[in-house]
Design a protein around this motif. Structure first.
Motif, short mmCIF file in Angstrom:
data_model
loop_
_atom_site.label_atom_id
_atom_site.label_comp_id
_atom_site.label_asym_id
_atom_site.label_seq_id
_atom_site.Cartn_x
_atom_site.Cartn_y
_atom_site.Cartn_z
N LEU A 65 0.84 -1.20 0.00
CA LEU A 65 0.00 0.00 0.00
C LEU A 65 0.88 1.25 0.00
CD1 LEU A 65 -2.54 -1.09 2.77
CD2 LEU A 65 -2.68 -1.46 0.30
N ALA A 67 2.00 4.75 0.90
CA ALA A 67 1.74 5.56 2.09
C ALA A 67 1.36 6.98 1.69
CB ALA A 67 2.98 5.57 2.99
N VAL A 68 0.31 7.45 2.28
CA VAL A 68 -0.17 8.81 2.05
C VAL A 68 -0.35 9.45 3.43
CG1 VAL A 68 -1.93 10.23 0.94
CG2 VAL A 68 -1.45 7.92 0.08
N PHE B 104 4.79 6.07 -6.97
CA PHE B 104 4.59 4.77 -7.58
C PHE B 104 3.21 4.25 -7.21
CE2 PHE B 104 6.16 1.46 -9.97
CZ PHE B 104 5.97 0.23 -9.37
N THR B 185 -4.93 2.88 -0.10
CA THR B 185 -3.66 3.47 0.28
C THR B 185 -3.50 3.39 1.79
OG1 THR B 185 -4.72 5.63 0.43
CG2 THR B 185 -3.61 5.08 -1.65
N ALA B 186 -2.25 3.46 2.23
CA ALA B 186 -2.00 3.48 3.68
C ALA B 186 -2.14 4.91 4.16
CB ALA B 186 -0.60 2.94 3.96
N SER B 187 -3.36 5.34 4.27
CA SER B 187 -3.61 6.74 4.62
C SER B 187 -4.44 6.81 5.89
CB SER B 187 -4.34 7.44 3.47
OG SER B 187 -5.56 6.79 3.20
N TYR B 212 3.55 -3.84 7.69
CA TYR B 212 4.20 -4.62 6.63
C TYR B 212 3.65 -4.26 5.25
CZ TYR B 212 5.74 -7.33 10.61
OH TYR B 212 6.30 -7.71 11.80
N LEU B 213 2.41 -3.84 5.22
CA LEU B 213 1.80 -3.55 3.92
C LEU B 213 2.14 -2.16 3.42
CD1 LEU B 213 -1.78 -5.07 4.18
CD2 LEU B 213 0.03 -5.75 2.62
N SER B 214 2.38 -1.23 4.35
CA SER B 214 2.59 0.15 3.95
C SER B 214 4.04 0.39 3.55
CB SER B 214 2.21 1.08 5.10
OG SER B 214 2.60 2.40 4.80
N THR B 215 4.23 1.25 2.57
CA THR B 215 5.58 1.65 2.19
C THR B 215 6.12 2.75 3.11
OG1 THR B 215 4.66 3.26 0.65
CG2 THR B 215 5.23 1.09 -0.24
N LEU B 216 5.32 3.16 4.09
CA LEU B 216 5.71 4.31 4.92
C LEU B 216 7.08 4.12 5.56
CD1 LEU B 216 5.04 7.02 6.28
CD2 LEU B 216 4.01 5.70 8.15
N LYS B 218 9.54 2.20 4.87
CA LYS B 218 10.66 2.18 3.92
C LYS B 218 11.01 3.59 3.46
CE LYS B 218 10.22 -2.47 2.11
NZ LYS B 218 10.22 -3.32 0.91
N TYR B 219 9.98 4.35 3.15
CA TYR B 219 10.26 5.70 2.67
C TYR B 219 10.77 6.60 3.78
CZ TYR B 219 8.55 4.95 -2.04
OH TYR B 219 8.43 4.52 -3.33
N LEU B 220 10.35 6.35 5.01
CA LEU B 220 10.90 7.14 6.12
C LEU B 220 12.38 6.83 6.31
CD1 LEU B 220 8.07 7.12 8.83
CD2 LEU B 220 8.84 9.03 7.42
N ILE B 222 14.39 5.89 3.95
CA ILE B 222 15.07 6.57 2.84
C ILE B 222 15.20 8.05 3.13
CG2 ILE B 222 14.75 7.29 0.44
CD1 ILE B 222 13.52 4.49 -0.04
#
Lengths: 458, 394
Positions: A65, A67-68, B104, B185-187, B212-216, B218-220, B222
């Protein structure tokens, strides 16, 4: 042959710094279990990622998913900025004293290290345009982010690509030039589930070629007034006889007094003020050497003295073991001026000299430099001590050199006739060389050397 | 004999029921399993924080609207029960989109149909926008990251719902409910789901599946790496002159001896020294090489610096001291008689946060408090519109 490669990641560092500026912002993200407002940090990343990395970040799965909210930065344009062009051929020079670095301990020390010159060619002006996409899931969230972002640029925000003291291309600013409220159109249809606000920023940057970091120490003195009032090269520069219009600048404008085998710092305008009437100052040699960059080595570092006749006397120097106002000086013999007169056997005072065989019957060719007059044409009888073969009076003046030859004394160097020339002669009795200049004898290279007439080679 | 008609004046006839059962059967036979996370509504603000456009509600309801200005429901509540249903859709190839915005996202919009009566019977209403569906058959067991302890679930959000055109029987009554599904979305809106599904139901301490599902995360990470690089390149504003050597001078401007020279070095000269030339022998500098952006509070040439809120009483000539009670902090040097200012500490961290003490940053990152006349603790940082706003005067 290929040009040597260079890359300093200059644009990359500006992008990195820009991303830091907009990082660490938070938005309200619902409530915590206790009912308090929960906050979530908004990640910032580079927008133009490669497809492969994007896939890795998604765990190679459609099910991850996104992230937003999130923010993405990317380069929109990079243009040569002609309005900011300055002298393209300028090379700026900066002189820097570094602290000593100990490579063993990896620490900087308190002492002075290298003295360097940094030559910086004029960097090239560019205008870097960045875009920041702000992806939010609600209008309220967007407003929270924009409110935190928009106060930063009033009218601009300074940005640095490095904190290097000599990096004159590091400091610039970020201008917010445009804001696009939404990627969607109103009324919002259901085809586009995401909403992105885009902010456009301009950063006037400089791209620099490599600089040159060189060991300092080439310039020993600066002579001012190179050009005359008509713009021509001043003749005084080339003519050693026209010294009156010259100005020399050396570090702190010290001169040196060379006496015996020692050098003492002098300030020509205050020669006798600070040593109780004696020549020289109480100023410290180590302190001055530190100004020159330190790294002084006893017995190896050199002092060079430029004599009035233009000779350069070179010798080694060493710190005095107990007196830091004195420097021990040992000139190299082969740099001393060459004798222009045959050496004298001694320097004598005719009025007090003991009259013995050295006077009455010296070896042929014996020469003395005399400190007082001998004889007079008015004397009724010639002197017993200074006989001549003709029986006439032998007359010589103070500062003359007399020579015994063919059983009588003659004047070998007439000081009156040679008032305007420079001569060098060595006293064989002491080994000291003397210089005849301005109608007086003095030790050939001893004396005061003003600023510009001596130099220190570390 | 009456005329044949499948339309029975607005009533659900037996023909309708016949068709409806057959259609329901088709879902049982050929539909795929769908887990429905039923949207319950929003809680609204607590009464004390409620405003006319952000009202408080007595109960959670699908009819509640959280933000009456922007017409948004952000803090959505979902049923803790999961409803198992059947749906039918056309499986299609999805393509990933590396959009122009650098985000993405996937364009996997689906259209799925449900049997209306079964759906209503199951969840008590038709599916509405905001309901979240989990497609069981798209469970991904093979994450690229082996450390992920769970299979990755596939969530979609209902973004549109209406009668399906193909779901009308000859009786003219609809039997199918067609929903448009967009990837979730992970919102903030779906936080209630992602934070409440455990990655391991048997472990009460297991992380929620959203981790595990959210890209949060990983992006944090980064983002943190980029910030670390930025802080490495520019630790603080201004320029670092700490590695530059500053030549010490005696008061009349002549150069002082460098450290390590003869008897001067290590010869401590105190303030009450009887040496009339004491200060001339001091080996510390009265000034520093400074660039645009100000000082950092470090003594020239890396010499030691004391710090505190009062000057030490036994200072030696040439000592440095950083006064922490000055804002900004100020570096002083003792000349035997008085403490002279060397520089103000104006270099600051540039990363937004507590370490950023730029002028603007000092307003934003201000957590100072004070006690007012009534004994109440008040925070310095206040929104402009709320500063000194009158309280209710009862």
């Amino acid at each position: 042959m290929a040009q040597e490669f260079f890359y300093d990641a200059q644009i990359r560092r500006f992008i990195t710094q820009f991303m830091r500026i907009v990082s660490n912002l938070q938005v309200e993200f619902g409530k915590t279990n206790t009912g308090a407002v929960a906050l979530q940090r908004v990640p910032v990343y580079y927008g133009d990622s490669s497809r492969q990395v994007a896939s890795i970040l998604k765990n190679n799965s459609e099910n991850m998913l996104s992230a937003v909210p999130a923010m993405a930065v990317y380069v929109y344009a990079l243009q040569y900025d002609r309005e900011r062009v300055q002298d393209p051929f300028l090379v700026s020079k900066v002189r820097i004293r570094e602290r000593m670095y100990d490579p063993v301990t990896g620490n900087y020390l308190h002492e002075q290290g290298d003295l360097v010159t940094v030559d910086r060619p004029m960097p090239v002006p560019y205008k870097l345009t960045l875009k920041l996409d702000v992806w939010t899931s609600s209008t309220e969230q967007k407003l929270q982010l924009l409110e935190q972002l928009m106060i930063l640029f009033n009218p601009a925000l300074e940005i640095q690509s490095s904190d290097n003291y000599v990096d004159w291309a590091s400091l610039t600013y970020v201008l917010l030039t445009d804001t696009s409220w939404s990627s969607r159109s109103v009324p919002v249809n259901a085809e586009e589930p995401i909403d992105i606000a885009t902010m456009t920023f301009e950063i006037p940057i400089w791209i620099s070629a490599p600089v040159a970091v060189k060991q300092f120490g080439v310039i020993k003195k600066i002579i001012a007034s190179l050009y005359d009032s008509e713009g021509n090269l001043n003749i005084d520069i080339l003519d050693n006889g026209r010294l009156i219009s010259r100005q020399y600048f050396t570090p702190l404008n010290y001169g040196v007094l060379y006496s015996g085998n020692e050098l003492i710092l002098v300030k020509p305008e205050e020669i006798d003020n600070r040593r109780g009437g004696k020549y020289g100052t109480d100023d410290s040699w180590p302190a001055l050497i530190d100004v020159y960059g330190g790294n002084f080595k006893n017995g190896i570092s050199q002092i060079r003295l430029t004599t009035p006749a233009g000779y350069e006397v070179v010798g080694t120097a060493a710190l005095h073991p107990t007196d830091k106002t004195r420097l021990l000086y040992t000139p190299f013999a082969d740099t001393m001026p060459a004798n222009t007169l045959n050496p004298v056997n001694a320097i004598i005072d005719p009025e007090t000299v003991t009259v013995d065989s050295n006077i009455l019957s010296p070896a042929a060719g014996t020469q003395y430099l005399i400190l007082g007059d001998i004889g007079s044409y008015d004397n009724a009888q010639p002197s017993v001590a200074w006989p001549t073969s003709s029986g006439d009076n032998f007359v010589a003046r103070a500062n003359d050199i007399i020579k015994y030859i063919n059983g009588e004394w003659t004047v070998a160097f007439d000081s009156l006739a040679a008032a305007n020339v420079i001569e060098y002669v060595t006293n064989l009795n002491t080994g000291v060389q003397y210089r005849w200049h301005n109608s007086e004898w003095a030790k050939s290279v001893e004396g005061v050397y003003r600023e510009g007439e001596w130099s220190l080679v570390l | 004999m009456p005329r044949l008609s499948l339309w029975k004046d607005g009533t659900h006839s037996n023909d309708y029921k016949f068709f409806d059962r057959r259609i329901s059967e088709m879902f049982t036979l050929g539909g795929t399993g769908i887990l429905i996370h039923k949207y319950l509504g929003v809680e609204g603000e607590v009464l004390a924080d409620a405003t006319p456009t952000k009202p408080a509600y007595d109960a959670v309801s699908e009819l509640n609207i959280q933000d009456l200005l922007f017409l948004e429901n952000r803090d959505r509540k979902y049923d803790t029960s999961i409803y198992v249903s059947r749906g039918i859709y056309q499986v299609q190839d999805n393509s990933f989109d590396l959009s122009q915005f650098g985000l993405f996202i996937q364009t996997g919009t689906l259209f799925m149909v449900f049997h209306i009566n079964d759906m209503v019977q199951l969840i008590g209403r038709k599916l509405i926008n905001g309901d979240v569906l989990e497609l069981q058959h798209l469970l991904d067991y093979n994450s690229l990251d082996d450390s992920v302890p769970v299979a990755l679930k596939r969530f979609f959000v209902v973004s549109d719902a209406q009668f399906a055109s193909e779901g009308f029987s000859p009786t003219w009554w609809p039997h199918l409910w067609r929903v448009k599904l967009n990837p979730m979305t992970a919102s903030q809106e779906y936080k209630d789901i992602l934070n409440n599904i455990s990655s391991d139901p048997l472990d009460p301490n297991a992380a929620p599946v959203g981790d595990y599902l959210s890209t949060l995360n990983k992006y944090l990470k980064i983002n943190d790496a980029v910030i670390t690089q930025a802080e490495f390149d520019v630790p603080r504003s201004g320029y670092d002159s700490s590695v530059l050597y500053t030549k010490a001078v005696v008061p009349d401007g002549r150069p002082a001896d460098p450290p390590g020279t003869g008897a001067v070095d290590g010869n401590v000269i105190t303030a009450d020294s009887t040496l009339s030339t004491a200060d001339q022998q001091a080996v510390t500098s009265t000034a520093k090489v400074s660039g645009y952006g100000g000082g950092d509070g470090l003594a020239p040439n890396g010499l030691p610096v004391g710090n505190g809120i009062i000057f030490p009483t036994n200072a030696n000539i040439g000592d440095y001291f950083l006064r922490l009670d000055y804002l900004p902090n100020r570096l002083f040097r003792f000349d035997g008689t008085r403490w002279n200012k060397v520089e103000d500490v104006t270099r600051t961290g540039l990363t937004p946060g507590a370490g950023n003490q730029t002028q603007l940053g000092s307003f934003i990152n201000n957590d100072r408090t004070w006690t007012d006349a009534s004994g109440q603790t008040r925070t310095e940082r206040t929104s402009l519109s709320k500063a000194l706003k009158p309280k209710a005067d009862n």
